[in-house]
Design an enzyme around this catalytic site. Sequence first.
Site, short mmCIF file in Angstrom:
data_model
loop_
_atom_site.label_atom_id
_atom_site.label_comp_id
_atom_site.label_asym_id
_atom_site.label_seq_id
_atom_site.Cartn_x
_atom_site.Cartn_y
_atom_site.Cartn_z
N SER A 1 0.82 -1.21 0.00
CA SER A 1 0.00 0.00 0.00
C SER A 1 0.85 1.26 0.00
CB SER A 1 -0.91 0.02 1.23
OG SER A 1 -1.66 -1.16 1.33
N1 SAH Z 1 -1.17 -4.81 3.97
C1 SAH Z 1 -0.45 -5.16 2.75
C2 SAH Z 1 -1.26 -4.82 1.51
C3 SAH Z 1 -1.19 -5.93 0.53
S1 SAH Z 1 -2.39 -5.89 -0.75
C4 SAH Z 1 0.92 -4.50 2.74
O1 SAH Z 1 1.19 -3.66 3.61
O2 SAH Z 1 1.73 -4.84 1.88
C5 SAH Z 1 -3.71 -6.83 -0.05
C6 SAH Z 1 -3.44 -8.25 0.32
O3 SAH Z 1 -4.69 -8.85 0.69
C7 SAH Z 1 -2.87 -9.14 -0.79
O4 SAH Z 1 -1.68 -9.72 -0.34
C8 SAH Z 1 -3.95 -10.18 -1.03
O5 SAH Z 1 -3.44 -11.46 -1.35
C9 SAH Z 1 -4.65 -10.21 0.32
N2 SAH Z 1 -6.02 -10.73 0.29
C10 SAH Z 1 -7.00 -10.55 -0.64
N3 SAH Z 1 -8.13 -11.21 -0.29
C11 SAH Z 1 -7.86 -11.81 0.92
C12 SAH Z 1 -8.61 -12.64 1.78
N4 SAH Z 1 -9.88 -13.01 1.51
N5 SAH Z 1 -8.02 -13.09 2.90
C13 SAH Z 1 -6.75 -12.75 3.20
N6 SAH Z 1 -5.98 -11.97 2.43
C14 SAH Z 1 -6.52 -11.50 1.29
#
Ligand code: SAH
Length: 225
Positions: A73
């Site tokens: 993010s």
């Molecule tokens: N907080 C992260 C943002 C990553 S993007 C950071 O700081 O890098 C969002 C993430 O949510 C992705 O890795 C994706 O695989 C995950 N995601 C999407 N749907 C999900 C679900 N149902 N359960 C768990 N993770 C999920």
Amino acid sequence: MLKATPESIQGIGMTSQRTRDRLIQRLQHKGIKNESVLEVIRTTPRHLFIDEAMAHRAYEDTSLPINHGVTISQPYIVARMTELILSHGIPDKVLEVGTGSGYQAAILSRLIKQVYSVERIAALSNQARMRFSQLGYNNIHLRHTDGSWGWQEFAEYPAIIVTAAPSEVPDALLQQLADGGILVIPVGNQTDSQSLLVVERQGDEFVRETIENVFFVPMLNGADR
Ligand code: SAH
């Protein structure tokens, strides 16, 4: 992935403290006020949460691709969501849905005693685990699972942060929210912009407030493997 050593944590050139301080100024310009949030972002090596080839862009205020079609993010959004999580007082634990690179969890772990974070892609969860152990962040608990079901074992949570966008607020997350607790979550589809919501639980009532428009990767159903 760059290994965490005293030198690599400190960074040089585009990952140096000076470059990081410029990011902090930018976040302040954009309205981030919480000093402890700014300080934690200033001192957390974001360049160790992305591919080495991309490290020179780590302190730009943008989201960046990590692997598996997901992104780390934007620092402004991490700061804003962290501020919102702390806005009702410091919770003693927080649940994050969407570990991804682990950067948001790392920031939370410097401010909140226990961080629980779930991720649906095993490889990302494993990589984040390795980062945390190298960096000595030992209050982050990870689980590879579909986070739309939350993490029942450690519920209820005084704070829940979701970093992938579902089209509706998942019911399980509302159920795992403690009375007086807050959920910070982007909601919407991928074509229109999504809304960042704060949902506060007041007994059986869930009071919603819309904060601003955001853009996150979608929350998907099921975990891999
Ligand atoms: N907080 C992260 C943002 C990553 S993007 C950071 O700081 O890098 C969002 C993430 O949510 C992705 O890795 C994706 O695989 C995950 N995601 C999407 N749907 C999900 C679900 N149902 N359960 C768990 N993770 C999920």
